[in-house]
Scaffold this active site. Structure first.
Site, PDB file in Angstrom:
ATOM      1  N   LYS A 138      10.179  77.712 -55.552  1.00 32.59           N
ATOM      2  CA  LYS A 138      10.799  77.321 -56.820  1.00 32.59           C
ATOM      3  C   LYS A 138      11.974  78.237 -57.155  1.00 32.59           C
ATOM      4  CE  LYS A 138       6.785  75.037 -58.922  1.00 32.59           C
ATOM      5  NZ  LYS A 138       5.859  75.139 -57.774  1.00 32.59           N
TER       6      LYS A 138
ATOM      7  N   ASP B 147       4.772  79.847 -62.911  1.00 30.80           N
ATOM      8  CA  ASP B 147       4.102  78.941 -61.969  1.00 30.80           C
ATOM      9  C   ASP B 147       2.792  79.634 -61.601  1.00 30.80           C
ATOM     10  OD1 ASP B 147       3.498  76.992 -60.119  1.00 30.80           O
ATOM     11  OD2 ASP B 147       4.789  77.827 -58.561  1.00 30.80           O
TER      12      ASP B 147
ATOM     13  N   CYS C 164      -0.413  73.614 -60.468  1.00 28.91           N
ATOM     14  CA  CYS C 164      -0.599  72.469 -59.570  1.00 28.91           C
ATOM     15  C   CYS C 164      -2.054  72.014 -59.676  1.00 28.91           C
ATOM     16  CB  CYS C 164      -0.212  72.813 -58.135  1.00 28.91           C
ATOM     17  SG  CYS C 164      -0.970  74.308 -57.473  1.00 28.91           S
TER      18      CYS C 164
END
Length: 388
Positions: free
Chosen positions: A211, A277, A330
Site C-alpha cells: 500500500k 492497515d 482485510c
C-alpha cells in the site's frame, strides 16, 4: 507421478498443513514448496497437480480435519473418478473403507461461521473461491505500457485483472516496475487515503509496502511518506521494491512493538493523513490463504481487536487538525470493522467519520465493506475519520 501417486502426495502435504495449522506453524504454500524441494525429481505437472489437489481439499473442509486422508476423502466423496484412484496400487492411497472418518464439509469452523453470520456476511462460500490476479499500473513510471494479454479493467483507478494462473511476474511490465501485484480491493482502500503531492503521509503498518507504493504513486514522489512497521524483516523488503517502482520519496521507520511512540514522537500532530492497515484475522483473504480459517481462534481474534484499537489511538495523535485517518482491515468480521470504527469514535469525540466514496463496497457502520461475493475483491473494511 501417476494420478494415484499425486493423490497420496497431496495427502502427505495435507498432513503437514493440518499439523502446522494446529501449532501455528508455516503457511501451506511454504510447506508445499518445501515438500517438493526435497523431491526434485517431481516434474512441474506433478507439482501443479498436487498443489491443486491439496488446496481443493483445504477449501472443502470447514472444520480442521483430523488427517490429510480424511480431508482428501471429503473431496473424493463427491468425485467418483478421484475416489476410484484410492486403489492401493504402488504409491497410491489405500482403498477407501466406508467406515473410516471423513472430514466435515463447510466454509469455516462453526464458531467462525457464527461470527460471520452475526456480522451480516452473505454468501460466505465466496471467501473460498479461487482469487484472480489483480495488478496496479504504476503511474510513477513513464513510457509505453505493454500489459500482458488476457486482462480486463477493474473498478480501481489503475487496476487490471487476470486469470489466477497468469505468470505476471515474468512479464516485461512487471520486471520494469511498471505494474505491481495488488488486489483491487486493496487498491481501493488506498484511494480512500486520498494522498496528494506535497503532503505528509504515514503508513503506520506498512509491512512490505504494497500500500505504501500505491500512496507514493498518488503523491507523485512529492511530499513526505513514512512507512512504519515493527517487523524488521518485512520492512526491509520495501526499499528494493520502491527502487524498482521508482518511488524515491519513501522513508522507512522501524517501530518497537508496544513502544511505538518512542520513534513516532517527532510526527505528533504533523501528518495530513495516516493509514492504519492493521494486523487482523485475515477473514477476508481466505481465497488466497484458505487454511487461515483453521488457524484462527477466538482468543487470537480478541488480541487482534485489542491491537487494532491501540494502533488507532496511536495514529490519532499523529494527525493534524483537518487531517485524515484511514482504518483498514482485510476482514469481514464486525469486531475488526464496524465495531472497531464505532469504538474509535466513542473514544475520540473530536473526530468524525466520513463515509468513503468508492465505485464498489457496501456501507457497514461508519465505513465500507468490500467482499468477494458483491465486489469480486478480497474482503476488506475501510473507514475514514477526519480530525475536527
Amino acid at each position: 507421478m501417476t494420478p494415484a501417486a499425486r493423490i497420496q502426495a497431496a495427502i502427505e502435504v495435507l498432513d503437514l498443513v493440518i499439523e502446522a495449522a494446529r501449532s501455528n506453524g508455516a503457511p501451506a504454500d511454504r510447506l508445499i514448496s518445501e515438500w517438493f524441494r526435497a523431491r526434485r525429481w517431481a516434474g512441474s505437472g506433478d507439482r501443479r497437480a498436487v498443489r491443486e489437489l491439496a488446496y481443493r481439499a483445504i477449501r472443502a473442509c470447514g472444520e480442521i480435519p483430523e488427517t490429510g486422508r480424511a480431508a482428501m476423502l471429503r473431496v473424493a466423496d463427491s468425485d467418483p473418478q478421484l475416489a476410484a484412484l484410492f486403489d492401493g496400487s504402488r504409491h497410491a492411497p489405500a482403498p477407501i473403507d466406508g467406515a473410516e472418518p471423513m472430514a466435515e464439509a463447510g466454509v469455516a469452523p462453526a464458531w467462525l461461521m457464527q461470527r460471520l453470520a452475526d456480522s451480516g456476511v452473505e454468501h460466505p462460500e465466496a471467501l473460498l473461491d479461487r482469487a484472480p490476479l489483480d495488478i496496479r499500473v504504476n503511474t510513477l513510471k513513464s513510457g509505453s505500457l505493454d500489459l500482458p494479454e488476457g486482462g480486463e479493467k477493474t473498478v480501481a483507478a489503475h487496476g487490471w485483472r487476470y486469470p489466477p494462473e497468469t505468470k505476471i511476474e515474468q512479464s516485461p511490465a512487471y520486471l520494469e516496475g511498471m505494474i505491481e501485484v495488488q488486489d483491487a480491493g486493496s487498491q481501493l482502500t488506498c484511494e480512500v487515503v486520498a494522498a496528494r503531492p506535497g503532503e505528509t503521509v504515514i503508513d503506520l503498518c506498512a509491512g512490505a509496502g504494497g500500500k505504501t507504493l500505491a500512496l507514493a504513486a498518488a503523491m507523485e514522489n512529492v511530499g513526505r511518506l513514512i512507512a512504519c512497521d515493527a517487523d524488521r524483516a518485512r520492512l526491509q523488503r520495501l526499499p528494493p521494491r520502491a527502487e524498482r517502482a521508482g518511488a524515491t520519496g519513501i522513508e522507512t521507520l522501524l517501530l518497537d512493538a508496544n513502544r511505538e511512540m518512542q520513534a513516532l514522537e517527532p510526527f505528533v500532530g504533523a501528518a495530513d493523513a495516516v493509514l492504519v492497515d492493521a494486523p487482523c484475522s485475515g477473514a477476508g483473504t481466505w481465497r488466497r490463504n484458505p487454511e487461515a480459517r483453521w488457524r484462527l481462534t477466538d482468543k487470537q481474534l480478541e488480541r487482534y481487536v485489542a491491537i487494532q484499537s491501540r494502533l488507532l489511538d496511536i495514529a490519532a495523535t499523529l494527525v493534524k487538525r483537518g487531517g485524515r485517518l484511514v482504518f483498514v482491515t482485510c476482514s469481514l468480521l464486525d469486531a475488526e470493522g464496524a465495531d472497531q470504527a464505532e469504538g474509535f469514535l466513542t473514544r475520540h469525540p473530536d473526530w468524525r467519520a466520513e463515509l468513503p466514496v468508492l465505485p464498489a463496497g457496501t456501507p457497514r457502520g461508519a465505513g465500507l465493506r468490500l467482499s468477494p461475493s458483491r465486489d469480486g475483491t478480497d474482503g476488506f473494511f475501510v473507514a475514514r475519520f477526519v480530525r475536527l
